[in-house]
Scaffold this active site. Structure first.
Site, mmCIF file in Angstrom:
data_model
loop_
_atom_site.group_PDB
_atom_site.id
_atom_site.type_symbol
_atom_site.label_atom_id
_atom_site.label_comp_id
_atom_site.label_asym_id
_atom_site.label_seq_id
_atom_site.Cartn_x
_atom_site.Cartn_y
_atom_site.Cartn_z
ATOM 1 C CG ASP A 64 1.547 6.276 -3.669
ATOM 2 O OD1 ASP A 64 2.446 5.495 -4.016
ATOM 3 O OD2 ASP A 64 0.783 6.839 -4.461
ATOM 4 C CB THR A 97 5.519 7.841 -7.426
ATOM 5 O OG1 THR A 97 5.188 7.277 -6.167
ATOM 6 C CG2 THR A 97 4.608 7.267 -8.473
ATOM 7 C CB THR A 98 8.867 8.222 -3.296
ATOM 8 O OG1 THR A 98 7.514 7.995 -2.941
ATOM 9 C CG2 THR A 98 9.503 9.171 -2.315
ATOM 10 C CG ASP A 392 2.199 2.067 -5.390
ATOM 11 O OD1 ASP A 392 1.297 2.570 -6.091
ATOM 12 O OD2 ASP A 392 2.981 2.743 -4.691
#
Ligand code: ADP
Ligand code: MG
Length: 548
Positions: A64, A97-98, A392
């Site tokens: 994550d 997020t990535t 997530d």
């Protein structure tokens, strides 16, 4: 200042380091790219995991982006700004997020080329801004509708979000998450409203991810306080008490002088009487279950057990709040004030053994808008990563419902936006056109990286992908990381919320613009950074401050 007046104009404290112009930009871009590269290889289902060991030797294994970046101690301000991108994405959507960080890194990499071609940063910033606005428009255009009744789609959003994080069990967890969200969701003016507080995630090591369960109510990681109490109460009437069921010890030093044994007995009797009175109050109110935020005295426990009342002590405050909501109870501070009107209801309260530990389940609550997800997994690392995946996925599903729009992933939507942005760039012309084209190319980092994780040739793949998107019906063509071929993401049910993509554009382009506008880095005041100061001048550090 006691400084050599013949020096060049000095307005910085001693020991300060200054980097200007292109060098400053180069450094910032370098750092930002390094941060993006640190998480890039984790993207998508075939992404790799990172193992982070902190100063204390604690190990985190994660895929994550937000978690990895927050655990790495990044010092440089440009690096910190990239970490902020991940944090914002996590706060706003909880997923992607990535993606956001990788796009930011890619935007800066493309900007670097433009800077090398002597294009002024302000032109790049302007072009990027136009491109970001247009990209969000295109995303919204190609997005499709979703609502609470599209259960299968909602489950697939959860699964798309989790793939790569929990190797197995994505299907099972996806189903649980879909059920949890559709259950707690309410509808207002035709829009789904989701209060994420109503889903409680409880982790328990043991079993496998597939043993995870959705509980209609609240799970407490506590045991029934006394072995003489029932371990199961049906049609429970629940008292929530947030003070201790104990005799308060006096706050000041108090001496009780006892001169004969009868007095001592009377004293103890008195204590017992008070505790008994508390239990009597609970009983009179009609409670069959007591959940107490603080301690419960042994004597009180004894009498509660005698009355057949199930009690749990030291329940967390957050659990008390959730319980109050779920069971419709009112939290009472003084046992003596408890009345039947304060009690909550649940069809069943029972203690169950989960991998050797006792947990208390409060199920069949009056208000079914409160649920718990019990996340299981073989080891602590597995459970922790599964919990992040669930976090997530819950974020993704609720983001999809909040906005009511979805997109197809696997790099397909990024490829489509890149394709349409290039058309748009032509209508702008001039040097900004170059910046907009660079933005388009930067977005292609997503399909490109997914292709790399699947072992495909990134350049050939991008060429083929572009030609698919320029043809009719190519909108949803992306990377199939399992077959290592181009494929239809819609057919493969790779579904993501629109909001993940638009938020990623917003945060990534903002940070890129901000870093591009910097042409001067001034670091350190010389006060604490000894090394930059020649020895012997050390005493002057304290006189620092701007000397303009
Ligand atoms: P993020 O932190 O950005 O959410 P992830 O590691 O979750 O990063 O990867 C998200 C990317 O993986 C998205 O671009 C998504 O479309 C893609 N993806 C998810 N599932 C698949 C799949 N089955 N095939 C190809 N790409 C996928
Ligand atoms: Mg994700």
């Amino acid at each position: 200042m006691a400084q050599d007046q013949n020096q060049q104009v000095v307005f910085l404290p001693e020991g300060a380091r200054r980097t200007r112009g292109r060098d400053a930009q180069r450094i910032n871009i370098l750092i930002a790219k390094a941060v993006a590269n640190a998480v890039k290889s984790t993207l998508g289902p075939k992404g790799m995991d990172k193992m982070i060991v902190d100063d204390l030797g604690d190990v985190i294994i994660s895929n994550d982006g937000a978690t990895i970046l927050s655990e790495m101690s990044i010092d440089h301000p440009a690096g910190k700004m990239m970490v902020e991108v991940a944090k914002t994405q996590d706060d706003e959507v909880g997923d992607g997020t990535t993606t956001a960080v990788v796009i930011a890194g890619s935007l800066l990499e493309k900007a670097e080329k433009l800077l090398d071609d002597e294009i002024h940063p302000s032109i790049i910033v302007k072009g990027y801004r136009q491109a970001a606005a247009k990209a969000k428009e295109i995303y919204a255009d190609i997005a499709e509708d979703i609502s609470l009744s599209d259960k299968l789609l909602l489950k697939q959003i959860a699964m798309t979000s989790m793939t790569g994080k929990s190797a197995e069990g994505a299907e099972e967890l996806g189903e649980l998450i879909m059920k949890a969200i559709t259950q707690i969701a309410t509808e207002e003016n035709g829009k789904a409203v989701i209060e994420l507080d109503n889903i409680k995630i409880e982790k328990k090591v043991g079993g496998s991810i597939k043993d995870s369960a959705l509980i209609q109510g609240i799970v407490l990681d506590k045991e029934v306080v006394h072995s003489g109490m029932p371990s199961k109460v049906e049609n429970a009437k629940i008292a929530l008490i947030d003070s201790a069921m104990e005799i308060k010890s006096p706050e000041t030093d108090t001496k009780v002088q006892i001169s004969d044994p009868d007095q001592l007995q009377a004293f103890l009797d008195q204590e017992e009487k008070i505790l008994r009175g508390m239990v009597q109050k609970v009983k009179d109110a009609g409670a069959t279950v007591v959940l107490c935020q603080k301690g419960i005295d042994d004597i009180a426990q004894h009498y509660l057990a005698k009355e057949g009342i199930l009690a749990v002590r030291r329940v967390k405050k957050s659990d008390m709040d959730a319980l109050a909501k779920a069971t419709n109870a009112r939290v009472v501070s003084r046992v003596n004030d408890l009345t039947s009107a304060d009690l909550g209801k649940a069809a069943i309260v029972q203690e169950k053994k989960i991998s050797g530990d006792d947990m208390v389940f409060v199920e069949g609550c009056k208000n079914p808008k409160s649920v718990s997800l019990l996340v299981r997994g073989g080891t602590e690392h597995v459970v922790d990563e599964a919990e992040r995946a669930v976090h997530d996925a819950i974020g993704a599903v609720s983001a999809a419902l909040n906005v009511g729009k979805i997109l197809y992933g696997g790099g397909s939507c990024e490829a489509e936006v890149a394709f349409k942005l290039r058309d748009y760039a032509k209508t702008i012309g001039g040097r900004e056109q170059l910046a907009i084209e660079a933005f388009a190319e930067a977005l292609e980092v997503i399909p490109r990286t997914l292709a790399e994780t699947a072992g495909m040739d990134p350049i050939d793949t991008l060429v083929a992908l572009r030609s698919k998107h320029s043809a009719k019906g190519g909108i949803t063509i992306g990377i199939n990381v399992y077959s290592a071929k181009l494929d239809d993401a819609k057919k493969n049910k790779i579904i993501e919320p629109l909001k993940v993509k638009t938020q990623a554009i917003t945060s990534a382009s903002e940070v890129a613009e901000m870093l591009l506008r910097i042409d001067d880095i001034i670091a350190g005041t010389g006060k604490s950074r000894g090394p930059a100061m020649p020895p012997g001048m050390g005493g002057m550090g304290g006189m620092g401050g701007m000397d303009m």
